[in-house]
Scaffold this motif. Structure first.
Motif, PDB file in Angstrom:
ATOM      1  N   SER A   1      -1.329  -9.997   4.023  1.00 47.71           N
ATOM      2  CA  SER A   1      -0.105 -10.730   4.738  1.00 47.71           C
ATOM      3  C   SER A   1      -0.074 -12.434   4.352  1.00 47.71           C
ATOM      4  CB  SER A   1       0.117 -10.583   6.293  1.00 47.71           C
ATOM      5  OG  SER A   1      -1.185 -10.865   6.893  1.00 47.71           O
TER       6      SER A   1
ATOM      7  N   GLU B   1      -8.477   0.221   3.062  1.00 42.25           N
ATOM      8  CA  GLU B   1      -8.000   0.236   4.728  1.00 42.25           C
ATOM      9  C   GLU B   1      -8.041  -1.117   5.158  1.00 42.25           C
ATOM     10  OE1 GLU B   1     -10.272   3.447   6.409  1.00 42.25           O
ATOM     11  OE2 GLU B   1      -9.451   4.900   4.879  1.00 42.25           O
ATOM     12  N   GLU B   2      -9.080  -1.856   4.886  1.00 40.73           N
ATOM     13  CA  GLU B   2      -9.521  -3.322   5.420  1.00 40.73           C
ATOM     14  C   GLU B   2      -8.446  -4.254   5.064  1.00 40.73           C
ATOM     15  OE1 GLU B   2     -13.534  -3.954   5.141  1.00 40.73           O
ATOM     16  OE2 GLU B   2     -14.202  -2.418   6.454  1.00 40.73           O
ATOM     17  N   ALA B   3      -8.188  -4.077   3.540  1.00 40.42           N
ATOM     18  CA  ALA B   3      -7.541  -5.147   2.965  1.00 40.42           C
ATOM     19  C   ALA B   3      -6.209  -5.706   3.494  1.00 40.42           C
ATOM     20  CB  ALA B   3      -7.186  -4.862   1.415  1.00 40.42           C
ATOM     21  N   ASP B   4      -5.971  -6.804   3.907  1.00 40.33           N
ATOM     22  CA  ASP B   4      -4.661  -7.397   4.610  1.00 40.33           C
ATOM     23  C   ASP B   4      -4.065  -8.574   3.420  1.00 40.33           C
ATOM     24  OD1 ASP B   4      -2.644  -8.633   6.125  1.00 40.33           O
ATOM     25  OD2 ASP B   4      -3.721  -8.986   7.848  1.00 40.33           O
TER      26      ASP B   4
ATOM     27  N   LYS C   1       0.889  -1.075   0.146  1.00 42.07           N
ATOM     28  CA  LYS C   1       0.016  -0.217  -0.164  1.00 42.07           C
ATOM     29  C   LYS C   1       0.995   1.187  -0.006  1.00 42.07           C
ATOM     30  CE  LYS C   1      -3.884  -2.044   2.718  1.00 42.07           C
ATOM     31  NZ  LYS C   1      -4.730  -1.906   3.741  1.00 42.07           N
TER      32      LYS C   1
ATOM     33  N   PRO D   1      -7.796 -10.695  -0.411  1.00 44.37           N
ATOM     34  CA  PRO D   1      -8.793  -9.917   0.136  1.00 44.37           C
ATOM     35  C   PRO D   1     -10.091  -9.803  -0.741  1.00 44.37           C
ATOM     36  CG  PRO D   1      -6.988  -8.776   0.623  1.00 44.37           C
ATOM     37  CD  PRO D   1      -6.463 -10.160  -0.511  1.00 44.37           C
TER      38      PRO D   1
ATOM     39  N   PRO E   1      -2.706  -2.995  -4.586  1.00 48.17           N
ATOM     40  CA  PRO E   1      -3.574  -3.549  -3.626  1.00 48.17           C
ATOM     41  C   PRO E   1      -4.746  -3.826  -4.617  1.00 48.17           C
ATOM     42  CG  PRO E   1      -2.289  -1.873  -2.555  1.00 48.17           C
ATOM     43  CD  PRO E   1      -1.959  -1.901  -3.996  1.00 48.17           C
TER      44      PRO E   1
END
Length: 496
Positions: free
Chosen positions: A350, A345-348, A180, A324, A304
């Motif tokens: 990892s 903002e919520e996307a992870d 990001k 995501p 992203p």
């Protein structure tokens, strides 16, 4: 030298103009096909391998030639187990049945709703059973895209099934890094949106209720630098040819007409070369939408992306790769303009990154098990030669909405229209001839029907006359005399 026949539209090193793509449908109706076929091409691009695209041509009559000229038939597929793909799946089965060379299937999927109900595949089950049986006679296993397809095929009795996802996610090999560029998205953010609009070819789809249309409209208002990255052949035709919607005063809530804001404001692009597509997404801050490969292209670019899942084909891939995602039915209706920022903002990413190495190893094992030489073997270059050669190709920069004038293809457009007019007049003449033929046939049948009615009426008259004659015959003087004599004899006791 290993000779590979690959199910693909064209070589990634071959240039094509928009007119060629339109005329010959080199994207098989969707540019998403480019990503996974190019990825497989890269996997197999070793010094000892010669790869030939079949240009999506499936002709069982060519089986003997294929057996003579190639050592293996490699078949990357997407959501092939669906009713609308039934005829093509049957043709593929007819071809495979005649092949004596190995057949390797990559990333095939079944298509249903997000509830994973297998019922929508019932109309194509016979073709699926036959195709899988034939492939497994020539291959140790079938590579499927996710959990749903694995469960579906095992339910049909096929146990030699391996979940390997979609090859496109491994275009960059073992590494998949997404960063990001900032913690939030403001109004200056560069957004890429990819959208599937309502279609009867998507069993169980929930995208037809209008929420996606409203989301795109709201995002258009919120983000001036939003670009719609179209993927379908019909989108390319609209961009390339234009339409008369403005003059006709027509509109559509989806970008199927040039009057839609995404086209009238020149905010639509279509890329039919995967390197250019991925490069364009490197310039974006965030991508979202319902197109799985539109978002995969963004992830390959390090951008992203969040997938809005509306069917099993998108959901099972997201679950397998930990991409995501959100279910379309669960999207909130309030503040749709702010939804892209919340998704971002919520996307992870990892879990996606952490598990990518293990998933990559699973793909490599699949390649090894099928005896395919590939660039990810320890003694190979990982695809560096492929990338170097690809970098030397001057691919098309992408297609926007044609604004008139000569862009180099005006002559083709005029020739196409002239040929279309000839074809139209030929079809009209053939239709008129058929109408005349049918008119004569109708007249003949009407004549036969009239003769039949006349015969029926004559028969009815004859039957009535016969009944009258039979009644008259029953009252002849001789018969009346016999009846009177009989009564007299009975009174005298001379007749019982």
């Amino acid at each position: 030298m290993t000779r590979v026949l690959l199910r693909a539209g064209r070589s990634p090193f071959t240039l094509a103009s928009p007119s060629e793509v339109v005329q010959r449908n080199l994207i098989a109706t969707n540019t998403g096909n480019l990503l996974f076929s190019d990825a497989v091409w890269k996997f197999l691009s070793t010094p000892g391998t010669e790869i030939t695209p079949n240009r999506y041509r499936v002709d069982p009559g060519e089986a003997e030639r294929i057996n003579d000229e190639y050592d293996v038939f490699v078949v990357p597929l997407a959501n092939a187990f669906r009713p609308s793909f039934r005829r093509h799946l049957k043709n593929l089965g007819d071809l495979v049945e005649r092949l004596t060379i190995p057949v390797v299937v990559f990333g095939v999927g079944a298509q249903s709703g997000v509830d994973y109900d297998p019922a929508p595949m019932a109309p194509v089950e016979e073709e699926v059973r036959r195709f899988c049986s034939l492939v497994l006679d020539r291959s140790p296993s079938i590579g499927v895209r996710g959990e749903f397809t694995e469960r579906y095929l095992k339910g049909l009795g096929f146990n030699d099934v391996e979940v390997i996802g979609c090859p496109s996610m491994f275009m960059n090999g073992r590494d998949l890094v997404v960063h990001k560029k900032s913690g939030t998205l403001d109004a200056s953010a560069r957004i890429a949106v990819n959208v599937s609009f309502p279609s009867g070819n998507i069993p169980g789809s929930t995208i037809g209720d209008g929420v996606i249309n409203r989301l795109v409209d709201a995002a258009l208002d919120r983000y001036p630098d939003l670009v719609y990255m179209a993927q379908e052949l019909k989108d390319l035709e609209l961009l390339y040819w234009g339409d008369v919607s403005e003059a006709a005063g027509e509109s559509d809530p989806v970008p199927s007409l040039r009057t839609h804001r995404l086209l009238s404001e020149d905010r639509t692009r279509l890329y039919y070369d995967s390197p250019v597509w991925v490069d364009a997404l490197r310039e974006r801050d965030f991508a979202f939408g319902t197109r799985i490969h539109g978002n995969v292209a963004a992830l390959l670019a390090g951008t992203p992306a969040v997938v809005l899942c509306h069917d099993s084909r998108t959901l099972e891939l997201c679950r397998y790769f930990d991409i995501p995602h959100r279910i379309v039915d669960d999207l909130p209706e309030e503040d749709l303009g702010g939804l892209p920022a919340r998704l971002y903002e919520e996307a992870d990413f990892s879990a996606m990154a952490d598990g990518h190495g293990e998933r990559f190893d699973r793909l490599v094992s699949f390649l090894d098990r099928h005896g395919l030489d590939h660039v990810h073997r320890p003694d190979r270059d990982g695809g560096l030669a492929f990338e170097a050669r690809l970098a030397q190709v001057r691919h098309h920069p992408g297609v926007g909405a044609w604004r008139g004038g000569d862009d180099g293809d005006l002559g083709y457009r005029m020739a196409w229209l002239r040929e279309a007019d000839k074809r139209g007049r030929a079809r009209a003449a053939a239709a008129e001839a058929e109408v005349r033929k049918l008119t004569r046939r109708v007249a003949a049948l009407e004549g036969e029907a009239k003769r039949t009615r006349d015969l029926a009426e004559e028969l009815a008259r004859t039957s009535k006359r016969l009944e009258g004659l039979e009644g008259a015959a029953a009252e002849t003087p001789y018969r009346r005399l016999r009846r009177s004599g009989g009564r007299a004899l009975r009174r005298l006791g001379l007749r019982g």
